[in-house]
Design a protein around this motif. Structure first.
Motif, PDB file in Angstrom:
ATOM      1  N   HIS A   1       0.816  -1.217   0.000  1.00  0.00           N
ATOM      2  CA  HIS A   1       0.000   0.000   0.000  1.00  0.00           C
ATOM      3  C   HIS A   1       0.850   1.267   0.000  1.00  0.00           C
ATOM      4  N   TYR A   2       2.166   1.117   0.014  1.00  0.00           N
ATOM      5  CA  TYR A   2       3.055   2.278  -0.007  1.00  0.00           C
ATOM      6  C   TYR A   2       3.047   2.923  -1.392  1.00  0.00           C
ATOM      7  N   PRO A   3       3.334   4.225  -1.478  1.00  0.00           N
ATOM      8  CA  PRO A   3       3.592   4.811  -2.795  1.00  0.00           C
ATOM      9  C   PRO A   3       4.859   4.198  -3.381  1.00  0.00           C
ATOM     10  N   ALA A   4       5.010   4.300  -4.679  1.00  0.00           N
ATOM     11  CA  ALA A   4       6.121   3.625  -5.367  1.00  0.00           C
ATOM     12  C   ALA A   4       7.476   4.046  -4.822  1.00  0.00           C
ATOM     13  N   TRP A   5       7.616   5.334  -4.462  1.00  0.00           N
ATOM     14  CA  TRP A   5       8.928   5.787  -3.990  1.00  0.00           C
ATOM     15  C   TRP A   5       9.294   5.134  -2.654  1.00  0.00           C
ATOM     16  N   ALA A   6       8.310   4.904  -1.779  1.00  0.00           N
ATOM     17  CA  ALA A   6       8.592   4.260  -0.489  1.00  0.00           C
ATOM     18  C   ALA A   6       8.933   2.785  -0.686  1.00  0.00           C
TER      19      ALA A   6
ATOM     20  N   LEU B   1      15.814  11.899  -0.156  1.00  0.00           N
ATOM     21  CA  LEU B   1      14.458  12.057  -0.676  1.00  0.00           C
ATOM     22  C   LEU B   1      14.328  13.452  -1.269  1.00  0.00           C
ATOM     23  N   HIS B   2      13.947  13.519  -2.542  1.00  0.00           N
ATOM     24  CA  HIS B   2      13.830  14.819  -3.202  1.00  0.00           C
ATOM     25  C   HIS B   2      12.593  14.835  -4.094  1.00  0.00           C
ATOM     26  N   GLY B   3      12.154  16.028  -4.426  1.00  0.00           N
ATOM     27  CA  GLY B   3      10.954  16.179  -5.241  1.00  0.00           C
ATOM     28  C   GLY B   3       9.814  16.768  -4.442  1.00  0.00           C
ATOM     29  N   ASP B   4       8.645  16.134  -4.516  1.00  0.00           N
ATOM     30  CA  ASP B   4       7.425  16.664  -3.895  1.00  0.00           C
ATOM     31  C   ASP B   4       7.334  16.232  -2.425  1.00  0.00           C
ATOM     32  N   ILE B   5       8.355  16.568  -1.652  1.00  0.00           N
ATOM     33  CA  ILE B   5       8.443  16.075  -0.270  1.00  0.00           C
ATOM     34  C   ILE B   5       7.599  16.887   0.703  1.00  0.00           C
ATOM     35  N   ARG B   6       7.058  18.021   0.298  1.00  0.00           N
ATOM     36  CA  ARG B   6       6.227  18.839   1.197  1.00  0.00           C
ATOM     37  C   ARG B   6       4.750  18.507   1.069  1.00  0.00           C
ATOM     38  N   ASP B   7       4.442  17.501   0.286  1.00  0.00           N
ATOM     39  CA  ASP B   7       3.050  17.121   0.058  1.00  0.00           C
ATOM     40  C   ASP B   7       2.661  16.010   1.037  1.00  0.00           C
ATOM     41  N   VAL B   8       1.379  15.644   1.028  1.00  0.00           N
ATOM     42  CA  VAL B   8       0.924  14.517   1.834  1.00  0.00           C
ATOM     43  C   VAL B   8       1.268  13.215   1.110  1.00  0.00           C
ATOM     44  N   VAL B   9       1.169  12.095   1.846  1.00  0.00           N
ATOM     45  CA  VAL B   9       1.595  10.787   1.319  1.00  0.00           C
ATOM     46  C   VAL B   9       0.423   9.805   1.373  1.00  0.00           C
ATOM     47  N   PRO B  10       0.100   9.143   0.270  1.00  0.00           N
ATOM     48  CA  PRO B  10      -0.981   8.145   0.298  1.00  0.00           C
ATOM     49  C   PRO B  10      -0.537   6.875   1.010  1.00  0.00           C
ATOM     50  N   THR B  11      -1.312   6.428   1.999  1.00  0.00           N
ATOM     51  CA  THR B  11      -1.007   5.196   2.729  1.00  0.00           C
ATOM     52  C   THR B  11      -2.303   4.672   3.346  1.00  0.00           C
TER      53      THR B  11
ATOM     54  N   THR C   1      19.061   4.039   9.555  1.00  0.00           N
ATOM     55  CA  THR C   1      18.651   4.698   8.315  1.00  0.00           C
ATOM     56  C   THR C   1      18.803   6.199   8.474  1.00  0.00           C
ATOM     57  N   LEU C   2      19.469   6.814   7.507  1.00  0.00           N
ATOM     58  CA  LEU C   2      19.593   8.270   7.463  1.00  0.00           C
ATOM     59  C   LEU C   2      18.840   8.764   6.234  1.00  0.00           C
ATOM     60  N   CYS C   3      17.874   9.677   6.440  1.00  0.00           N
ATOM     61  CA  CYS C   3      17.116  10.275   5.342  1.00  0.00           C
ATOM     62  C   CYS C   3      17.436  11.761   5.262  1.00  0.00           C
ATOM     63  N   LEU C   4      17.915  12.191   4.121  1.00  0.00           N
ATOM     64  CA  LEU C   4      18.155  13.608   3.857  1.00  0.00           C
ATOM     65  C   LEU C   4      17.022  14.114   2.977  1.00  0.00           C
ATOM     66  N   LEU C   5      16.322  15.170   3.408  1.00  0.00           N
ATOM     67  CA  LEU C   5      15.178  15.696   2.668  1.00  0.00           C
ATOM     68  C   LEU C   5      15.558  17.004   2.001  1.00  0.00           C
ATOM     69  N   THR C   6      15.331  17.089   0.701  1.00  0.00           N
ATOM     70  CA  THR C   6      15.572  18.323  -0.049  1.00  0.00           C
ATOM     71  C   THR C   6      14.661  18.325  -1.263  1.00  0.00           C
TER      72      THR C   6
ATOM     73  N   GLU D   1      19.397   7.993  -4.147  1.00  0.00           N
ATOM     74  CA  GLU D   1      18.433   9.072  -4.349  1.00  0.00           C
ATOM     75  C   GLU D   1      17.061   8.470  -4.620  1.00  0.00           C
ATOM     76  N   VAL D   2      16.068   8.985  -3.929  1.00  0.00           N
ATOM     77  CA  VAL D   2      14.686   8.514  -4.094  1.00  0.00           C
ATOM     78  C   VAL D   2      13.827   9.722  -4.459  1.00  0.00           C
ATOM     79  N   TYR D   3      13.270   9.696  -5.658  1.00  0.00           N
ATOM     80  CA  TYR D   3      12.472  10.824  -6.145  1.00  0.00           C
ATOM     81  C   TYR D   3      11.012  10.653  -5.743  1.00  0.00           C
ATOM     82  N   VAL D   4      10.463  11.665  -5.101  1.00  0.00           N
ATOM     83  CA  VAL D   4       9.043  11.677  -4.723  1.00  0.00           C
ATOM     84  C   VAL D   4       8.298  12.480  -5.790  1.00  0.00           C
TER      85      VAL D   4
END
Length: 630
Positions: free
Chosen positions: A61-66, A83-93, A229-234, A252-255
């Protein structure tokens, strides 16, 4: 915990509420996970599956990026994710009961992705260190108490916020807890402010320390062999230090911005039992809303829906178009401008072959024949021949949004590349879309430019990589408009990028001149028959461009404004033509014309006088003109 015991993400519905994680937690030890039939992952593994069977029940049920993050994590070779891209949006779960929800990213990380971690630490420059729960905070404070008593510090009461000092404390804490088998996650938000894109020579001592800590965590065996796990958000990958981005120890994981199906699912969820209320106050159906909001994220969709449901403001097609334009232009920081026009190619005088080609292209776009369309167009010709106006009028016929790329360059290092990345990500989400870049020779740069710390080279690389992506054929159509195509690098003009070269020229025959003059008279409100027009405009040796004709007619109207009825008479127009002295740059105009001749990829687009010209002579003459002008 050994490397083989790395835990995997699982749904929040299975997370334990106790302090100690159980095998049914969100993130459970890999050795403890079993499939529905009781078999171990090794027994039921399907080597053909894109995701290990032990992950599928927890990440479906995770989004593809997760899901991508989980797969990369379980390669056991990487623990640092960008994690980069649309990171300020909500996440479907999904929630505990399996119902669809859309929490913010931090909530998704807390309650879903890292739900079973013993410690989840967050850091950003503004808020400093903070934790997912009070238990983690108390544990960290206990560790600080020991350090304060040993070294006489007062970190319990005065936590630092500067990255280098924060990372020093966190490293000691992480090593202590990982050595005891704890499961740890660390999230660094606004990572570009901690390790910004810059040349090493301009880095401060603090920046260097922060970068070293992040690099060390990404490759240290203690961190890799334990559950860390270290997550860098930009938002923009190019804003982050490239030593981190290009490191083999980071992933790199694109949202992405949601696509049509994702938007439809969100709209259906958000409307719920209020779909009737929405239809009462909207001329746009939910299906049409999902289809016509390409480029918008969930948060922006929520704003549109709330305006209808809560404020009960009517949503019309025009209102939706205005809102989409407003959202996207704001998201692009004003560097994208929608071209909205009621004009069509019927307003273009001359350029018959070019108009015919563009109309065929518009038909292919509207009928979904994306594979027959070029990747892009190079539109060239001398100044004043109507290049920009032609593309603006085509925007009224193409049937898809057209945007104009405005100046995205900045004086600050790293900002230009970040701006362009933001724009390209938006364009990819808006497909199908057409993009006009005016004065493209100056806007896009080339590989060989020097003196700007490599910014132009990196910008050029981003552009050509995006333009040549086969997935964009017929979906992102570029129009590169320039009077000097000879200044543009071959990499941009070759087949596979700006494939079709449309060359425009001044009207040469009397028929073409009459057609152009009539268009300009309609535009300026001058009403005269062709018999009353001075012969110089229609048959003289001098060729007047459309801009020249418009300038003459405007001046004539200005002269006539002093008379009683303000009507432009044949005499007034003749006086204006006699008085008109056009800007004198015949050498530049000849250069631009010959450059357009050489760039044209279709004989039919060339005026008769240019079709018979010997190309070797054109090349030689162009070289002479460039020496005179440049």
């Amino acid at each position: 915990m050994a490397n083989a015991d790395r835990t995997d993400p699982a749904p929040a519905s299975e997370a334990s509420s106790s302090d100690e994680a159980s095998p049914s937690d969100e993130i459970a030890p890999a050795d403890d996970v079993s499939t529905a039939d009781g078999a171990t992952p090794a027994e039921s593994a399907d080597t053909e599956a894109p995701t290990p069977p032990s992950l599928e029940p927890y990440t479906a049920h995770y989004p593809a990026w997760a899901q991508e993050l989980a797969r990369k994590y379980f390669t056991k070779t990487v623990a640092t994710f960008i994690l980069h891209g649309d990171i300020r949006d909500v996440v479907p779960t999904q929630d505990r009961d399996g119902n669809r929800i859309y929490p913010p990213l931090r909530t998704f990380l807390d309650d879903d992705l890292f739900a079973a971690r013993d410690v989840v630490v967050y850091y950003d420059r503004s808020a400093g260190i903070h934790f997912a729960d009070q238990a983690s905070k108390k544990d960290f404070n206990r560790a600080l108490a020991g350090q304060d008593s040993l070294f006489g510090t007062d970190y319990q009461n005065n936590l630092p916020k500067t990255p280098s000092k924060v990372f020093e404390l966190l490293e000691d804490y992480f090593r202590l807890r990982l050595a005891k088998g704890a499961r740890v996650a660390c999230v660094v938000d606004y990572a570009e402010t901690v390790a910004p894109m810059a040349e090493a020579s301009v880095y401060s001592a603090e920046d260097r320390e922060s970068l070293v800590y992040l690099q060390k965590w990404s490759r240290d065996s203690l961190f890799l062999e334990n559950d860390f796990t270290l997550c860098l958000l930009t938002e923009n990958l190019t804003d982050l230090n490239q030593q981190l981005v290009q490191s083999p120890h980071t992933a790199e994981v694109y949202v992405p911005i949601p696509e049509a199906d994702d938007r439809q699912e969100y709209i259906d969820w958000a409307l719920g039992e209020r779909s009737g209320l929405f239809r009462d106050h909207s001329d746009v159906t939910p299906k049409a809303l999902a289809k016509n909001t390409a480029g918008l994220n969930y948060t922006q969709l929520r704003t549109i829906l709330a305006d209808v449901l809560e404020n009960q403001n009517r949503l019309t097609a025009e209102t939706l178009s205005d809102l989409k334009k407003e959202f996207i232009e704001a998201e692009a920081y004003g560097m994208l401008e929608f071209i909205e026009t009621d004009n069509s190619l019927d307003l273009i005088a001359g350029h018959t072959e070019a108009k015919q080609h563009l109309r065929q292209a518009a038909h292919a776009v509207q009928t979904g024949q994306h594979d027959v369309l070029p990747m892009g167009y190079l539109v060239s010709g001398p100044v004043g021949c109507g290049k920009t106006f032609l593309i603006n009028c085509f925007a009224g016929e193409i049937g898809i949004p057209m945007v104009k790329l405005k100046n995205f360059r900045s004086q600050w290092q790293g900002v230009t590349e970040g701006n362009l990345e933001k724009i390209l990500n938006l364009l990819e989400a808006m497909t199908p879309v057409a993009v006009m870049i005016d004065e493209a020779d100056a806007a896009l740069g080339n590989r060989n430019m020097r003196g700007d710390s490599g910014v132009s080279q990196r910008v050029f690389s981003q552009i050509v990589s995006f333009m040549s992506d086969p997935a964009h054929r017929g979906k992102v159509i570029f129009f590169l408009v320039t009077a000097r195509p000879d200044l543009m690098p071959v990499d941009l003009k070759r087949q596979g990028r700006a494939e079709e070269h449309l060359s425009l020229f001044y009207p040469h025959t009397r028929e073409d001149r009459e057609e152009l003059l009539q268009v300009m008279m309609d535009r300026t409100g001058v009403d005269l028959s062709m018999e009353d027009v001075p012969p110089e405009l229609l048959e003289g040796e001098r060729t007047y461009s459309g801009a020249d004709m418009e300038a003459i007619l405007t001046r004539a109207a200005f002269r006539a404004s002093g008379s009683n009825d303000a009507t432009v008479t044949p005499d007034i127009l003749q006086e204006t033509v006699n008085d008109f002295i056009p800007p004198t740059y015949p050498t530049e105009v000849e250069l631009q014309q010959l450059a357009a001749v050489l760039e044209c990829t279709s004989r039919d687009l060339l005026p008769q006088r240019f079709r018979q010209m010997d190309r070797a002579e054109v090349v030689e003459r162009l070289g002479q003109l460039k020496q005179m002008v440049d």
